[in-house]
Design an enzyme around this catalytic site. Sequence first.
Site, short mmCIF file in Angstrom:
data_model
loop_
_atom_site.label_atom_id
_atom_site.label_comp_id
_atom_site.label_asym_id
_atom_site.label_seq_id
_atom_site.Cartn_x
_atom_site.Cartn_y
_atom_site.Cartn_z
CB SER A 72 -0.92 -0.04 1.22
OG SER A 72 -1.81 1.06 1.22
CE1 TYR A 89 1.88 4.56 -6.16
CE2 TYR A 89 1.70 6.03 -4.26
CZ TYR A 89 2.29 4.94 -4.89
OH TYR A 89 3.29 4.25 -4.26
CE LYS A 140 1.07 1.57 -4.20
NZ LYS A 140 1.61 0.19 -4.30
#
Length: 310
Positions: free
Chosen positions: A156, A170, A174
């Site tokens: 993550s 992003y 994550k």
Amino acid sequence: MDALKDRVCIITGAGRGIGREHALLFAAEGAKVVVNDLGGARDGAGADATPAQQVVDEIRQAGGEAVANYDDVSSTDGAQNLIDQAVETFGDLHVLVNNAGILRDRMLVSQSDDDWDSIMKVHLRGHFAPSRAAANYWRAQSKAGKDGKRSIISTSSTSGLFGNVGQSNYGAAKSGIATFSIIANLELKRYGVRVNAVAPAASTRLTATVQGKLDSAESFGASKSETWTPLDPENISPFVAYLATQDCPINGRAFFVMGGEVHLFQPWVIVDGLRKDGKWTVEELAAQAGRFQDYKFDYGHAAGQRIFDQ
């Protein structure tokens, strides 16, 4: 140095950065390692077999066992081939470390469809597809009476769990990986599989240009300092290796790891609220709900603040 002796481990995105450090440490601890890396640029463009093969060569020169894999793990066929290669080469599979990733940083107003879709493909599908393929193998093994202690560790990011400007794509991917890991753990426990997630903080070619510390992201790691630094990617690998050990009890958790620190995240929880008997009116909520903005979140151990201060 035998914490992972004879454990067959796949590490995706292991040609560079954090993944490379995972592969080297796993092998040093006795694991048989499948080093996966498509070899693309930091934005996902292109492919190059060199990084994965170089890591394999380094492991073998040190006396370890490793094989390279160049599949695109975001594809169903690529992910299945990766799992099959591990089993065919080393006879089994015990650990999957999902680590492959790219960056397409853009502010929301200038982010293209491809910027969004590419991140979701590499990160979310790139974690889902290998995990599904491994889970099906382990389920078949379990049903055949071949019990084992298996582990998935997914990557993550603090960008997802704390948030970061310019990384809505992003960060969304994550944070999704952290949730994916918790749910996958609930589903796979019956097959002897533990699933955890790690949000690392380290300097790699992906973060170098963001941090503004290098003229060329591709040059990161070319001249490694002998002085220990909290942002060295090798600091992340010992905890990931521990999560991969046969007798580690930890499952369904997400961790922040940086330097010499390991911190446990608490998943989404309710921390404040309003309640009345019956339906609220907008006017009543306007009079009372504004206090939610004043609530001060506790990030715990000041770990979150250190991320924002970097």
